[in-house]
Design a protein around this motif. Structure first.
Motif, short mmCIF file in Angstrom:
data_model
loop_
_atom_site.label_atom_id
_atom_site.label_comp_id
_atom_site.label_asym_id
_atom_site.label_seq_id
_atom_site.Cartn_x
_atom_site.Cartn_y
_atom_site.Cartn_z
N LEU A 16 0.81 -1.23 0.00
CA LEU A 16 0.00 0.00 0.00
C LEU A 16 0.84 1.28 0.00
N PRO A 17 1.91 1.37 0.84
CA PRO A 17 2.68 2.61 0.81
C PRO A 17 3.31 2.89 -0.54
N LEU A 18 3.67 1.83 -1.24
CA LEU A 18 4.26 1.96 -2.58
C LEU A 18 3.23 2.54 -3.55
N TYR A 19 2.02 1.96 -3.52
CA TYR A 19 0.93 2.47 -4.37
C TYR A 19 0.63 3.93 -4.00
N TYR A 20 0.59 4.17 -2.69
CA TYR A 20 0.20 5.51 -2.23
C TYR A 20 1.15 6.57 -2.75
N ARG A 21 2.43 6.28 -2.68
CA ARG A 21 3.42 7.28 -3.13
C ARG A 21 3.23 7.60 -4.62
N PHE A 22 2.98 6.56 -5.41
CA PHE A 22 2.82 6.78 -6.85
C PHE A 22 1.52 7.53 -7.16
N ILE A 23 0.44 7.15 -6.46
CA ILE A 23 -0.85 7.81 -6.68
C ILE A 23 -0.77 9.29 -6.28
N GLN A 24 -0.04 9.57 -5.22
CA GLN A 24 0.18 10.97 -4.80
C GLN A 24 0.84 11.77 -5.93
N ASN A 25 1.86 11.18 -6.53
CA ASN A 25 2.55 11.86 -7.64
C ASN A 25 1.61 12.10 -8.81
N LEU A 26 0.80 11.08 -9.12
CA LEU A 26 -0.16 11.22 -10.24
C LEU A 26 -1.14 12.35 -9.95
N HIS A 27 -1.64 12.36 -8.72
CA HIS A 27 -2.64 13.35 -8.34
C HIS A 27 -2.06 14.75 -8.43
N SER A 28 -0.82 14.91 -7.94
CA SER A 28 -0.26 16.27 -7.98
C SER A 28 0.09 16.69 -9.40
N SER A 29 0.24 15.73 -10.32
CA SER A 29 0.48 16.14 -11.71
C SER A 29 -0.84 16.31 -12.47
N GLY A 30 -1.98 16.18 -11.77
CA GLY A 30 -3.27 16.49 -12.36
C GLY A 30 -3.92 15.32 -13.10
N LYS A 31 -3.36 14.15 -12.99
CA LYS A 31 -3.92 12.99 -13.70
C LYS A 31 -5.17 12.50 -12.97
N GLN A 32 -6.22 12.14 -13.75
CA GLN A 32 -7.49 11.76 -13.10
C GLN A 32 -7.73 10.26 -13.07
N ARG A 33 -7.08 9.54 -13.98
CA ARG A 33 -7.25 8.09 -13.95
C ARG A 33 -5.97 7.39 -14.35
#
Ligand code: ATP
Length: 217
Positions: A16-33
């Motif tokens: 989960l922490p691995l996924y979380y870190r990547f999803i955080q990066n995606l979110h801050s770059s504005g990606k929605q899916r």
């Protein structure tokens, strides 16, 4: 982690922490899916495992759409208790311990080393990376008055078990053990062991014996 996460298998929980870190990066770059294939490429976990992991927490990706980044982000934040800072104590301010105090993990997640301990009078009383260093003699008294559930052990291996026994009495719930010592602890305390020398040796072994393999299994 909160109680909803109890039914998630441990192998999934560890990712989960691995996924979380990547999803955080995606979110801050504005990606929605994001698709499981994209996630797989980024975190180096095969996409079937990702789909199975995600199915445990009700994130069902749609074919041709993938996963909703905001949904995943809020799920991970809640499950990993990211809205709350977890205080950490560090025991042993040698070379490795000092590096951790200076780094202090805040960039990636909400864990923070609040306090450190050592027996070396030359280190006690100083502050490294905002973290005050106390004497080991004051361990019980100092930790007893604080909410600190986690300890990082960066002491010589010979000192590890006796310090661990004291940490148990201080109500520590988890230890990240960087010493080569194998620790005996009661079932109420969780130890994660990171022996850097063994990890390095294992990497070198794999490079020599499996030169083609690029992925950790
Ligand atoms: P250094 O070069 O500062 O000695 P090191 O990482 O090479 O660092 P180690 O011998 O591994 O040295 O010790 C790590 C740290 O643990 C040192 O700062 C040492 O003072 C401290 N230490 C040793 N024994 C204990 C103990 N019983 N309780 C707490 N800290 C200890």
């Amino acid at each position: 982690m909160n109680h909803d996460s109890l039914k998630i298998p441990q192998a999934t929980a560890k990712r989960l922490p691995l996924y979380y870190r990547f999803i955080q990066n995606l979110h801050s770059s504005g990606k929605q899916r994001v698709s499981s294939a994209e996630l797989s490429e980024a975190v180096k976990v095969d996409s079937a495992t990702i789909r199975r992991d995600f199915s445990y927490f009700g994130a069902l990706g749609k074919k041709g759409y993938g996963y909703n980044v905001s949904y995943l982000l809020s799920f991970f934040r809640k499950t990993l208790d990211q809205d709350e800072v977890t205080n950490v104590a560090l025991i042993g301010v040698g070379n490795l311990g000092t590096a951790f105090l200076n780094y202090n993990f805040m960039k990636n997640n909400n864990t923070k080393i609040q306090i450190a301990f050592d027996v070396d009078e030359g280190k006690v009383g100083s502050v490294i990376g905002d973290v005050p260093i106390y004497h080991m003699d004051d361990l019980e008294e100092t930790l007893g008055s604080k909410e600190v559930p986690v300890a990082i052990l960066t002491v010589p291996a010979t000192a590890a078990q006796s310090i661990t026994d004291r940490l148990v009495d201080c109500n520590i719930k988890g230890i990240l053990n960087f010493t080569p010592a194998r620790l005996n602890v009661p079932p109420t305390l969780r130890v994660h062991h990171i022996d850097l020398a063994v990890e390095l040796q294992s990497l070198v072994y794999f490079l020599k014996n499996y030169p083609e393999a690029s992925e950790e299994k």
